[in-house]
Structures are given as C-alpha cells and as structure tokens.
Scaffold this active site. Structure first.
Site, PDB file in Angstrom:
ATOM      1  N   ARG A  80      38.591  55.305  55.538  1.00  0.00           N
ATOM      2  CA  ARG A  80      37.317  55.616  56.192  1.00  0.00           C
ATOM      3  C   ARG A  80      36.250  56.052  55.183  1.00  0.00           C
ATOM      4  NH1 ARG A  80      35.821  60.317  59.701  1.00  0.00           N
ATOM      5  NH2 ARG A  80      34.259  59.560  61.176  1.00  0.00           N
ATOM      6  N   HIS A  84      32.563  54.364  55.076  1.00  0.00           N
ATOM      7  CA  HIS A  84      31.332  55.135  55.260  1.00  0.00           C
ATOM      8  C   HIS A  84      30.465  55.113  54.003  1.00  0.00           C
ATOM      9  CE1 HIS A  84      32.033  57.580  59.130  1.00  0.00           C
ATOM     10  NE2 HIS A  84      32.818  56.523  59.152  1.00  0.00           N
ATOM     11  N   ASN A 112      29.694  61.908  59.589  1.00  0.00           N
ATOM     12  CA  ASN A 112      30.567  62.428  58.531  1.00  0.00           C
ATOM     13  C   ASN A 112      30.929  63.907  58.668  1.00  0.00           C
ATOM     14  OD1 ASN A 112      30.242  59.876  57.415  1.00  0.00           O
ATOM     15  ND2 ASN A 112      28.634  60.529  55.991  1.00  0.00           N
ATOM     16  N   HIS A 228      41.429  51.086  62.822  1.00  0.00           N
ATOM     17  CA  HIS A 228      41.746  52.134  63.789  1.00  0.00           C
ATOM     18  C   HIS A 228      43.176  52.029  64.309  1.00  0.00           C
ATOM     19  CE1 HIS A 228      37.330  53.289  64.922  1.00  0.00           C
ATOM     20  NE2 HIS A 228      37.643  53.589  63.689  1.00  0.00           N
TER      21      HIS A 228
END
Length: 362
Positions: A80, A84, A112, A228
């Site tokens: 992740r 991001h 975040n 996910h």
C-alpha cells in the site's frame, strides 16, 4: 545500365549508413518510451544497481522478510505504501517525507493518516543500504522492490470454481522484475494526496477516472484492486456502508453487499471504536490469491470501493468475473499493472535526488 548501377550503389551506401547509425544495444526505458514527458533524467532499467550496489535487492528482501515474519500485516502495508506513493506526482517516495516549514507532507492526508504503516521498515532497510552503498539506492526504488517482495512472501492459496488449489502454496504470491532508477522527490503535497488517491467510498466511475488521470487503465484498476486480497481496514473506512441496515432482507445487492455480512460489520464497529480492524478478504485473509474477486461476486466486499466493482460497469464486472475463476489471469495482469504503476513518473522539471534519510530531503 551504368546509371542504374550507380543508383543501386547510392541506395546501398545509404542503407549501410542508416544501419551504422542504429543503436547496437537495447536502450533503457525512458520517460519518452513510457509515454509523454521530455525530461531525460528519468530512466528505468532492470538490475540498475548490479555494479553500483550489487547487494541492494538482497538487503531489501532481507528487511521485508524480517518485517513480514514479525508482523504478517506488514506485507499489505508495504504494498500500500508503494501504491499511495505512485499516485501523487509519480513514484518518487514523496509519501515518506515528514512535514517541514516549507511544505506539509502526505502522511497526514486523509487516505494516509492513522492508516499507512511500514515507515520504520523502509527506514531500517535504507539504513542498511546506506552502510553498504552510500547515496546510491533511492527510497522510491526501495518502496518498489519492497512491494514486490512483500507480495512474493505471502502464502498463495488459489481459488478456482469454489475450490482451493494448494500445490502453489509454497511459491507465495506473484513476483516480477522491478525496473529501477527512480529519484526521490524534493517535496511532498498533502493536497495532491487528498485529491489523487482513490477513496474507500469511491464509486466505479471515480475509480476508473482516478486511474486514467495518472495514465493507468481500467484493467490496471481492477487488477491492482486485487491487492485487497491481503490486509485489513479500519471501521472508519467502511462505516458509511453500515447505516440503515436494520430489518434489511433484500438479499445480495451487487453495489451494496450481502446484508448479513454488513450486519456483522456493524456489530464489530458498534462500540464506536473507528480503529477496529476487519479483514479485506474474510475467506483467505492470509493468502495472496483470487478469492477477493469471488467475495465481490457474493456480496462480501469490505470497502464500498471494493463492492462497487460489480455494480455499474459491465467492463469492470467482466474483469472481476474473469479473475474470480482464472487465478493465472489475475496474477499475470497484477504483475503487469504493478510494473505499469511503477513507471508513473514525476512531472517534467521536478527535481530529484537519492535521499540519505527517507523522511527528509538531503
């Protein structure tokens, strides 16, 4: 005849000169090759540190392996972090920068704050790299390699037509060659993080648009959503789905989810503790597999943005259906999409460096 022979000779010489001017070895992937941009400083290659820091990838793998062994959740967290990072001005480690007097960093942005993890793992890996090869390996490259290694270290349990194929369990998740040579940014942007990173409440159109905005396709969006298949999410990220559930008997609603499942989530979060965690894949939470897509088709997607993939867009739904029954297709597309995301570059003219400390500019 003499004239014809001279013309043929001229053409032959011209061809020879053309061949001699062609490159004799394949060139590195550059910004121009990857689409758009005129900046020539961005160049990505495989094994770029083979001479300058031959142990770089071994050091990164060792750090990731130790972190995941101590905290299995860290695999999803490192994946992740890379995601991001790349969605805000390209893959330049801007997500790792702490706030300064000159700018507010991205760590406190909505997507975040109190959510991103793994900064200390990256810092530890970077410290080891600086001891082995000072000023050589960028923090952005550490994030890219760490994401690959984190996925590869997760157990794989492949779901095919409601059965599990266990003969691949030892191989872990998919792996791929990571192109390297990124530079670290000199600044960060909280506002861009808020605007660019998809929200857990996004509908399918917004998700496709956010990916298209950075140069990624609808297929990339659906394949990368498969990340996910591991990890957790806080109650705060799916609480908007849990209102008005009392007495619902509507069955499986593609965009809303399985009512009984949502009620169980409501019970989990009923004490008002928004930091409680739920598994993104409730069936095989510790495995990197295609079960995530089967969950969506059954109405068991955790986030609104997960369940949205089976509502409102036939092309997106078709990809979900394919990945749910074809793990090889999912793995292949996931690998290709990770490479494509890793190529997202900073805007032209934006300076870069190799940071000594990932949290601050040199």
């Amino acid at each position: 005849t003499d004239r014809s022979s001279r013309e043929e000779m001229v053409l032959l010489l011209a061809y020879v000169l053309l061949v001699l001017t062609l490159p004799t070895a394949p060139s590195a992937l550059t910004k121009d090759c990857l689409g758009g941009g005129v900046e020539v400083s961005w160049s990505l290659q495989i094994n770029v540190y083979q001479t300058s820091c031959p142990t770089a990838e071994d050091i990164i793998f060792s750090g990731v392996q130790k972190a995941v062994a101590g905290d299995p959740r860290m695999a999803a967290s490192l994946l992740r972090l890379h995601f991001h990072d790349c969605f805000v001005s390209g893959c330049d480690a801007s997500v790792l920068l702490d706030d300064t007097a000159a700018f507010v960093g991205e760590k406190t942005a909505g997507p975040n704050a109190n959510s991103l993890r793994g900064f200390e793992v990256v810092d530890g890996i970077k410290s080891e790299l600086e001891m082995a090869c000072p000023g050589t390996v960028s923090c952005a490259d550490v994030l890219a390699v760490a994401a690959r290694d984190a996925v590869a270290l997760v157990r794989s349990s492949i779901h095919v037509n409601c059965t599990f194929v266990d003969d691949v369990d030892q191989s872990g998740g998919p792996t791929w060659e990571v192109e390297l040579g990124r530079k670290d940014s000199l600044t960060a942007s909280k506002s861009e993080a808020n605007n660019n990173i998809p929200s857990p409440n996004s509908d399918v159109k917004t998700l496709v648009d956010r990916f298209n905005n950075v140069g990624l396709s609808q297929r990339d969006m659906v394949a990368l959503a498969g990340g996910h298949t591991i990890g957790n999410a806080r109650c705060a990220t799916f609480s908007s789905r849990l209102s008005g559930l009392a007495g619902s008997d509507s069955g499986v609603l593609p965009g809303a989810g399985q009512p009984d499942f949502l009620v169980s989530l409501q019970q989990l979060c009923s004490d008002g503790n928004s930091t409680k965690l739920a598994q993104l894949d409730l069936v095989t939470p510790a495995a990197f597999d295609n079960q995530y897509y089967a969950n969506l088709l059954g109405g068991f997607g955790l986030l609104a943005s997960d369940q949205a993939l089976v509502a409102g867009d036939e092309g997106v739904l078709a990809l979900v259906e394919t990945y749910a029954v074809d793990p090889a297709a999912f793995f292949e597309d996931f690998k290709e999409s990770m490479v494509s995301m890793g190529r997202l570059r900073p805007p032209a003219g934006k300076g870069g460096e190799v940071r000594r400390n990932c949290g601050v500019v040199n």
